[in-house]
Structure formats: structure tokens, C-alpha cells
Design an enzyme around this catalytic site. Structure first.
Site, PDB file in Angstrom:
ATOM      1  N   CYS A  89      20.900  53.645 120.122  1.00  0.00           N
ATOM      2  CA  CYS A  89      21.001  52.203 119.881  1.00  0.00           C
ATOM      3  C   CYS A  89      21.331  51.461 121.167  1.00  0.00           C
ATOM      4  O   CYS A  89      20.932  50.307 121.348  1.00  0.00           O
ATOM      5  CB  CYS A  89      22.027  51.901 118.798  1.00  0.00           C
ATOM      6  SG  CYS A  89      23.724  52.386 119.193  1.00  0.00           S
ATOM      7  N   HIS A 334      28.506  50.576 117.348  1.00  0.00           N
ATOM      8  CA  HIS A 334      27.048  50.466 117.321  1.00  0.00           C
ATOM      9  C   HIS A 334      26.627  49.268 118.165  1.00  0.00           C
ATOM     10  O   HIS A 334      27.313  48.248 118.211  1.00  0.00           O
ATOM     11  CB  HIS A 334      26.565  50.301 115.875  1.00  0.00           C
ATOM     12  CG  HIS A 334      25.093  50.064 115.753  1.00  0.00           C
ATOM     13  ND1 HIS A 334      24.156  50.994 116.155  1.00  0.00           N
ATOM     14  CD2 HIS A 334      24.393  48.996 115.282  1.00  0.00           C
ATOM     15  CE1 HIS A 334      22.942  50.509 115.922  1.00  0.00           C
ATOM     16  NE2 HIS A 334      23.061  49.302 115.400  1.00  0.00           N
TER      17      HIS A 334
END
Length: 530
Positions: A89, A334
Site C-alpha cells: 500500500c 495503512h
């Protein structure tokens, strides 16, 4: 002090460059930026430097000049989503921010570099050109980023998005230099990458005894902001350029009066970049704790108060991308990003999912990296898009703006990346590995008196440094949907030594965020106790 546009009247204007000269003929610019490979400068902080508008002639002009055809200009709508290949990510969020950077994207779509590149393999500019062209011309799809984009960096674990971002920018900068050793340092400052991202700090020291003035100029590609005592980006910038008094044990040894005397030191921006990368230092020390407070940042930012030359009118930048880290510490979390398409609409880019957003939502995020572009540049590029827009097979206007790329993927199967030449990954890894890049950075960077990013840190003596990252990746089960890795370059399991020396993309599970500190001057290490 607003420079000429990169794009004027349908022609690329990468040739204008704000320039400096010194009263000493051997004065040069210290390459201290943590994201480049620095070279020591002979410019002394005790040398009085006079400013003018012209720089000493460069041996080679490395920026492009050609006029791009209308068909090469970027589409106005948002492009493709990016598939998470297992702990990538941070790669996806960084690539999206680079993809929607107008000067860089338009240059890539023109494909000038690949037409003249002689490296063929292991060239980051060619690799980025292929990625940006592909991503912008197939909206509504989900694509796999090329493995070569992270070759030499990704090790199957979550890495730091800002570190990867600047690693990529530096690799593109090197790709602009044909025959690195034959190009003088002034010519290096004329490259496309430096003229888009680069600027200069000016550190001025004034002796309070003889009133002698010393100026030192140092290049930068990004600006790190201390947010511990700041509630907004403007406050952090004010703290950065706040004058500092040098007295007592910290008194200044003046090269004019040859005395140790009190002095004042001021750090300002002498030359501001076309595109500003502002890094909010949310991970300032080795503990991995995150500064999770909200820091306000504006849609429009006037940089004039922080410039060396005042009273020259506003220098307005507009926000076009925000890189966000979600999580309470460096050990988990994230990455995602928000980007502004050329049509003016904001989108949230969360791996494969692309959703329309609003400026209100964008400005309410706990931003990690902010991307600003000079307002005049944004307006010119937006105008060029409206004049030269290409027809699209599928645009965002053809779908419900609330639909995600994940939903669209059911109707438009994921485009698989072509098989990557093994030699390409191997050569890219050999030429620019993360460890090698950081090692050279630590060995060659200068130590100027002004160090705007210094954070002290120590490494315990009973540990073995394997990988220059501060923390071990701690696998969580927060994202079970990614437990099956999508990226597997080798059927064999590498040894520890092989994992340390190779930059191949390995498969690991989860999207768990591994810790990182933001200060590039302290070592980032993955530590294994002996």
C-alpha cells in the site's frame, strides 16, 4: 519570486533556472538533501556571497525543450486503481501522488525520455513513464504496478511511503544524467526532476560584532516540518525560518573579523520548487510512536513569507495530493492517498478502490505528506487538458462516482502486468538498492551548520543491523483478505543473507504498517538481536 512556467505557449520551458554566484570562484552548491547522493561543497559558511539573477554557465542543459503534441496530453479524469501485491500500500499511495503531478505526468505522456534513453533496462524514468501512461489512459480498471518500480526497495514488508517516494524521485533524477561522472554539478541542477521538485535553502549568518554576512545555499527536494509544537503547516514553516541567536558557547567564529562573536542565523527559502513536497514529521524518534494529532493545512498556501526576498508579491501554491497514514504507531497502519484530477475533482486512492471525495474531506485528514504545485502551473496545465483532451473508452463520468474501482473490476477484469524481464529487476536492484542508496547518502552528505532535520538517536551495541529500517515488521491479522500473497517472484525460499543482499520483491502477508522514523539523518535499521 515566481519563476517562468514549465509550460508556456505550448512549449516546455525547463530552461529557466534561478541562479546564484559567489564572490569565490570555487563556490558550489552543497548537495545535502537527504534524498539525493550528496557531494561536499567547497562553499564556506564564512564566505560572503552576493546574489544575482544569473548562474555560472553550465556545461550541459539536461532538461527537455520540445513541444508535446495534443495527443500526448493527459486525460482530465481519474485513472486506474492499483492492486495491492501484499504489503505494497505504501508503493501504491506514493505512485498515485506522482502520477497526478501535472509537470511530471505531462512529460511522461510525451514519452520524450524513452525515445532517447540508451539504458533500456533499469531506467526509473522509462519505468515510471510506462506506469503513468498506462494508469491515466485506462480509467475504471485496476492494474498491477510493475515490479521494477520497487526493485531494490521492497522486501515483502511494509515500508515507509515517504522514503519510497523520495527513493523513486532520486532514481528518476539519476536517470536524467547520462554518464553520471561526466556531468558537472551545475548541469545536474538543470535536469527535469530538479527543476520540478528542486529548490534552495539560504542560511544567512550575520556577525553582530562586525556586521559581516555569510550565506550558504543548499539544495532540497522535499521539506520536513516539525509538528510537535505546531498546529498548522503555516506555524511549522514559521518555526523553520525563525531567526536563531548564536551566543555563549554557541557563538559564531566570524571569518570577517576573525573573532568569536554573537551572531544571528536565519534559514529561508531562496528558490522555491515548482512542486512542493512537505513532510509532516509524525515519526520523529526511534520509539516508533506516532504524533497522531491533527495538523491543519490549507488548500492554497502562500510561501512568500518564508522566502529570502520579500515584498515581491504572493507566491501561491495549490494542494493537489495528500498522502495519509492511518494508524496509531509506526508498527501498524495503512497508506492511502487523495489526488486532484485535472478536471478539478478530488479522489481517494486506496489501493484498488477509487472513490470521489470532497475538499472538505481532504482537508480533514491526518496528512503525512502534502503535495503543492504553484497555482500558475496548475492553471496552465488544466487549460492544456481542456484544449487537448483525448477520447476515453471509459471515463469517470460514465460510471456512478460512488462506485469503487473494486466494483468496476467485476465488469472490467484486472489488467495483468506483462511478465517482467528478470534481467530488468536484477539490474535495477544492482544499480539502486535501498541499502546502497542509504549507505552512500550517509557517507557523502555534508554537515552544514544549519541542520533543519536533526534528531538524535542511538543504536544498542548488542544488535546486528540487517536492513536499514528502524523496526521489524509485525504481522497482524487486521486484513485477512490479503493473507494470500499476490506477488511471488521465486519458488525458492531465500536465506537470510540472500534476503539482505537482494532487492527482489518477496511475498508477505497483511497490510500491517511497520515503523519508520522520519529523520533521514538517523539510521533506519531493522534490528535482530544477536
Amino acid at each position: 519570486m515566481e519563476d517562468d512556467s514549465l509550460y508556456l505557449g505550448g512549449e516546455w520551458q525547463f530552461n529557466h533556472f534561478s541562479k546564484l554566484t559567489s564572490s569565490r570562484p570555487d563556490a558550489a552548491f552543497a548537495e545535502i538533501q537527504r534524498t539525493s547522493l550528496p557531494e561536499k561543497s567547497p562553499l564556506s559558511c564564512e564566505t560572503r556571497v552576493d546574489l544575482c539573477d544569473d548562474l555560472a554557465p553550465v556545461a550541459r542543459q539536461l532538461a527537455p525543450r520540445e513541444k508535446p503534441p495534443l495527443s500526448s496530453r493527459r486525460p482530465a479524469a481519474v485513472g486506474a486503481g492499483l492492486q495491492n501485491m501484499g504489503n505494497t500500500c505504501y508503493v501504491n499511495a506514493s505512485l498515485q501522488c506522482l502520477t497526478y503531478k501535472p509537470p511530471l505526468a505531462n512529460y511522461m505522456l510525451f514519452r520524450e525520455h524513452s525515445q532517447t534513453c540508451h539504458r533500456h533496462k533499469g531506467c526509473m524514468l522509462c519505468t515510471m513513464q510506462a506506469h503513468i501512461t498506462r494508469a491515466l489512459h485506462i480509467p475504471g480498471h485496476v492494474i498491477q504496478p510493475s515490479q521494477a518500480l520497487a526493485a531494490g526497495f521492497h522486501r515483502g514488508k511494509q515500508e515507509d511511503a515517504h522514503e519510497f517516494l523520495m527513493f523513486t524521485v532520486d532514481a528518476m533524477r539519476k536517470a536524467c544524467l547520462p554518464g553520471h561522472k561526466q556531468v558537472d554539478r551545475h548541469s545536474k541542477d538543470t535536469t527535469l526532476i530538479h527543476q520540478i521538485f528542486g529548490g534552495y535553502w539560504r542560511s544567512q549568518i550575520k556577525c553582530l560584532h562586525c556586521h559581516g554576512i555569510s550565506d550558504t545555499f543548499d539544495p532540497y527536494l522535499d521539506i520536513a516540518l516539525d509538528i510537535q509544537a505546531a498546529q498548522s503547516v503555516q506555524q511549522a514553516l514559521e518555526q523553520l525560518v525563525k531567526p536563531e541567536e548564536l551566543n555563549g558557547e554557541n557563538a559564531y567564529h566570524c571569518g570577517v573579523c576573525l573573532q568569536r562573536a554573537p551572531a544571528s542565523k536565519t534559514l529561508t527559502l531562496h528558490n522555491s520548487a515548482k512542486v512542493l513536497i512537505l513532510v509532516l514529521k509524525r515519526f520523529p524518534d526511534v520509539t516508533g510512536n506516532k504524533i497522531a494529532k491533527n495538523v491543519q493545512y490549507p488548500e492554497c498556501l502562500d510561501m512568500q513569507p518564508y522566502m529570502s526576498q520579500q515584498n515581491t508579491g504572493p507566491l501561491v501554491y495549490v494542494l493537489y495530493a495528500v498522502l495519509v497514514h492511518a494508524g496509531w504507531s509506526c508498527h501498524n497502519g495503512h497508506y492511502s492517498s487523495y489526488v486532484k484530477a485535472q478536471e478539478g475533482q478530488w479522489y481517494k486512492m486506496d489501493d484498488a478502490e477509487v472513490t470521489a471525495s470532497s475538499i472538505t474531506s481532504v482537508l480533514s485528514q491526518q496528512a503525512y505528506v502534502l503535495f503543492y504545485i504553484q497555482k500558475s502551473e496548475w492553471e496552465r496545465h488544466s487549460e492544456s487538458v481542456s484544449r487537448g483532451r483525448e477520447p476515453r473508452a471509459l471515463g469517470v463520468e460514465d460510471t456512478d462516482r460512488r462506485a469503487t474501482q473494486g466494483e468496476l473490476k467485476r465488469d472490467h477484469p484486472c489488467l495483468q502486468a506483462p511478465e517482467l524481464d528478470e534481467h530488468l529487476v536484477e539490474r535495477a536492484t544492482q544499480e539502486s538498492t535501498l541499502d546502497h542508496w542509504k549507505f552512500l547518502q550517509e557517507q557523502n552528505k555534508t554537515k552544514p551548520e544549519f541542520n533543519v532535520r536533526r534528531v538524535e538517536g542511538t543504536v544498542p551495541p548488542d544488535v546486528l543491523v540487517i536492513h536499514q529500517s528502524k523496526y521489524k515488521c509485525r504481522m497482524k491479522n487486521h486484513h485477512p483478505e490479503q493473507q494470500s500473497s499476490l506477488l511471488n517472484l521465486s519458488s525458492t525460499t531465500p536465506t537470510d543473507q540472500e534476503s539482505m543482499n537482494t532487492g527482489t520483491l518477496a511475498s508477505l502477508r497483511g497490510r500491517t504498517r511497520r515503523s519508520k522514523g522520519k529523520n533521514k539523518h538517523s539510521k533506519r535499521a531493522l534490528l535482530v538481536c544477536q
